[in-house]
Design an enzyme around this catalytic site. Sequence first.
Site, PDB file in Angstrom:
ATOM      1  N   ARG A  62      -8.545   2.299  14.042  1.00  0.00           N
ATOM      2  CA  ARG A  62      -8.336   3.125  12.803  1.00  0.00           C
ATOM      3  C   ARG A  62      -7.221   3.854  12.571  1.00  0.00           C
ATOM      4  O   ARG A  62      -6.627   4.663  13.442  1.00  0.00           O
ATOM      5  CB  ARG A  62      -9.848   4.045  12.847  1.00  0.00           C
ATOM      6  N   GLU A  77      -4.955   4.032   4.196  1.00  0.00           N
ATOM      7  CA  GLU A  77      -5.134   2.619   3.745  1.00  0.00           C
ATOM      8  C   GLU A  77      -5.739   2.514   2.466  1.00  0.00           C
ATOM      9  O   GLU A  77      -6.430   3.257   1.995  1.00  0.00           O
ATOM     10  CB  GLU A  77      -6.121   1.808   4.814  1.00  0.00           C
ATOM     11  N   HIS A 136      -4.865  -4.847   8.056  1.00  0.00           N
ATOM     12  CA  HIS A 136      -5.932  -4.738   8.576  1.00  0.00           C
ATOM     13  C   HIS A 136      -6.672  -6.439   8.685  1.00  0.00           C
ATOM     14  O   HIS A 136      -7.822  -6.591   8.249  1.00  0.00           O
ATOM     15  CB  HIS A 136      -6.988  -4.013   7.625  1.00  0.00           C
TER      16      HIS A 136
END
Length: 343
Positions: free
Chosen positions: A234, A263, A281
């Site tokens: 993450r 993000e 991602h």
Amino acid sequence: MAKPISIEVWNPSGKYRVVSTKSMPGTRWIRLLTDNDCRLEICTEAKTILSVDDILALIGDRCDAANRNGIAVGNTPGVLTETTAELAASLTLAAARRIVEADQFMRAGLYEGWLPHLFVGNLLKGQTVGVIGAGRIGSAYARMMIEGFKMNLIYYDLYQATRLEKFVTAYGQFLKANGEQPVTWKRAATMEDVLREADVISLHPVLDKTTYHLINPERLAIMKKDAVLVNASRGPVIDEVALVEHLKANPMFRVGLDVFEDEPYMKPGLADMKNAVVVPHIASASKWTREGMATLAALNVLGKIKGYPVWGNPNQVEPFLKESATPPPACPSIVNGMPSSKL
Ligand SMILES: NC(=O)C1=CN([C@@H]2O[C@H](COP(=O)(O)OP(=O)(O)OC[C@H]3O[C@@H](n4cnc5c(N)ncnc54)[C@H](O)[C@@H]3O)[C@@H](O)[C@H]2O)C=CC1
Ligand SMILES: O=C(O)C(=O)CO
């Protein structure tokens, strides 16, 4: 009031209304739902991240009972491990061997012939791979790097990774019996030990308050100047502003990133760094995984509708994925323990 959200409807007369916030790969998940009397509404908005208002607009006020009684929450953990670990391994190789820089150089027409110094990177064989968070994905990644590149392992986790340790011991014995240098493993007492010793460090912990900004200026400073750092966990596990400064000051230090602190944005300067490989991602983006995620999500919904119990092991979901077989009468993975009668 949010504006209406565009949807595609399958089996409009279905008894149970199922809303999917995204279109998902494959068709099995759609078939499973529509064959079982579900009306499926798939959001077709181009924007990738829906706001809370968008989601409320999608669900509308027709789920009053569910809202009042609490909504079961399912997830799909059984199909992401290997795919995510493979992407972390890809980022490791891309960063260590400067694949993206070399690709850009080639496409720019700059290649004039073989040179001893052209895009020299790091050899992995015999080096040390450091894993922070040796859970499902971290352990799978470690095995890939150990078996594939004969790297030694140092890891840090709150818990002992017994199966991983056994694997490295057995593989080391196999190599030795075949006249090769055996691989070794070490469980580090501190995260700092991993950062100091490893040539490649891959981050695979959960994100919580103990791992927020786990990689910060102080910890970057103790890493080897030519280390490779990979993050497919993450984004906020790394202080990305500090990372950009570190990349600027240490051109031989390389990173491979699948996730970002803000993000979908990158912190200023990251996009200009040649020693960073960045991807959007995509760690779980294999066809098998994404179709598996869609199927498991559909079966969580169906299982709740039918009042099925929750499957015993959410990491072992093969019986749900067999295209030609009827799935077991269970919800693959419900995380909030909501009983079916509450739906
Ligand atoms: N980039 C992507 O597309 C994907 C990212 N993920 C992320 O990958 C990470 C790992 O996922 P899994 O392996 O499935 O989880 P997992 O729960 O199997 O493993 C996480 C490990 O982190 C360890 N851990 C927790 N706190 C720690 C700390 N302070 N220091 C060191 N280790 C600590 C836990 O003990 C556990 O062994 C998660 O952050 C998950 O959200 C998962 C799937 C896809
Ligand atoms: O499922 C996850 O954890 C993701 O990061 C998306 O694939």
